[in-house]
Every structure is written in structure tokens, then in C-alpha cells.
Design a protein around this motif. Structure first.
Motif, mmCIF file in Angstrom:
data_model
loop_
_atom_site.group_PDB
_atom_site.id
_atom_site.type_symbol
_atom_site.label_atom_id
_atom_site.label_comp_id
_atom_site.label_asym_id
_atom_site.label_seq_id
_atom_site.Cartn_x
_atom_site.Cartn_y
_atom_site.Cartn_z
ATOM 1 N N LYS A 95 42.393 40.162 46.731
ATOM 2 C CA LYS A 95 41.432 41.240 46.992
ATOM 3 C C LYS A 95 41.553 42.349 45.938
ATOM 4 O O LYS A 95 40.544 42.871 45.454
ATOM 5 N N HIS A 96 42.767 42.692 45.578
ATOM 6 C CA HIS A 96 43.011 43.712 44.549
ATOM 7 C C HIS A 96 42.363 43.286 43.224
ATOM 8 O O HIS A 96 41.674 44.078 42.569
ATOM 9 N N ARG A 99 38.463 43.415 43.275
ATOM 10 C CA ARG A 99 37.932 44.781 43.128
ATOM 11 C C ARG A 99 37.860 45.171 41.658
ATOM 12 O O ARG A 99 36.884 45.760 41.204
#
Length: 161
Positions: A95-96, A99
Motif C-alpha cells: 500500500k505504501h 501511494r
């Protein structure tokens, strides 16, 4: 003018252009250094200092530091998006990275849009309203493919009275 002076004249002509490009490059990318740790967590997570990472990422970073196959893929500089897609056991790191990667794709879409805008707003189309201009840009920049064969099927024909 001798050959050497002629060549120097050509270099001098482009010197200010190159200086402007260098200045613009430095302005755009000066904050990359500030975010280097954040970028490393996404693209080189196996070499970051776990203690500097946010708590929610630390356990996954520790697990990843023991994953020799994944570390070798990052070391070989394989496609980080592809590596992430296959590393489902690291959802927070995934997820990091998503982004960060999404930031670059959104600017990629914006840059050609300005070129399209310049093409549209030429002397022949000065009568375009803002609404029509927005519609034109949306059509020009969309990734959606219209289903041309379906459109006439949905169209209602007018019947004679």
C-alpha cells in the motif's frame, strides 16, 4: 569568423537554454532528497533502517529483510510494481508503494493535457465555452474505450406520426 568561433557561437546560443533546463530540473526534484527514506521503503525496502520506519511497517520490513528471494529481485532492479504484485504477504508495504507510484502516474496524465489544451485553443476554436473545452479534454485524455457498436443499438429511432 573562424570555425572555432562559429562553434563557440552555437554553444553560446544554447547556454541560456541549458541553464534554464538545469534550474527547472533542480526546482522539480529538489525535494526528492528530503523524501529519500520514504522512496527507499517503496523501492529498496530491504536496505532501510527498520527503526526509522513507521511502526505499522516495521514488522513487514523485518520479515522482508529475511526474504532472500525478494531481496535479490530488488537488488537486480526488477520492476518494483511487479515485485509488489507478487509479494502479497506484505500488504502494508504494498500500500505504501502504491501511494508513491500513483503520484507519478497522475502527473504523467497532467502534462500531455496542457499540450492538448494548447492544440484545442487555437485561433479557429476561440468560441469554445469552458464546458465544451472541458468535455473535449475529458474525451482526449480518457483511458476508456467507447463501445461504438453498442451505441446505435441503444439509440431510439423517431417514428413517423
Amino acid at each position: 569568423m573562424s570555425g572555432t568561433e562559429d562553434i563557440y557561437g552555437h554553444f553560446k546560443e544554447y547556454e541560456s537554454v541549458l541553464d534554464t533546463l538545469i534550474e527547472e530540473y533542480n526546482k522539480r526534484f529538489n525535494d526528492f532528497e528530503k523524501h529519500s527514506i520514504t522512496l527507499k521503503r517503496a523501492f529498496q525496502p530491504h536496505i532501510v533502517d527498520v527503526s526509522e520506519a513507521p511502526e505499522e511497517l516495521q514488522m513487514e520490513l523485518i520479515k522482508m529483510s529475511e526474504d532472500n528471494i525478494l531481496k535479490s529481485r530488488f537488488d537486480k532492479r526488477e520492476n518494483p510494481v511487479e515485485i509488489r504484485e507478487n509479494a502479497i504477504e506484505y500488504p502494508r508495504l504494498h500500500k505504501h508503494a502504491r501511494r508513491l507510484i500513483s503520484c507519478f502516474s497522475s502527473t504523467y496524465c497532467c502534462e500531455p493535457t496542457f499540450s492538448y489544451l494548447a492544440q484545442i485553443k487555437n485561433s479557429l476554436k476561440t468560441q469554445l465555452t469552458d464546458e465544451h473545452l472541458e468535455d473535449y479534454l475529458r474525451l482526449r485524455t480518457t483511458m476508456l474505450e467507447p463501445d461504438i457498436k453498442m451505441l446505435p443499438q441503444k439509440k431510439q429511432t423517431q417514428r413517423n406520426h
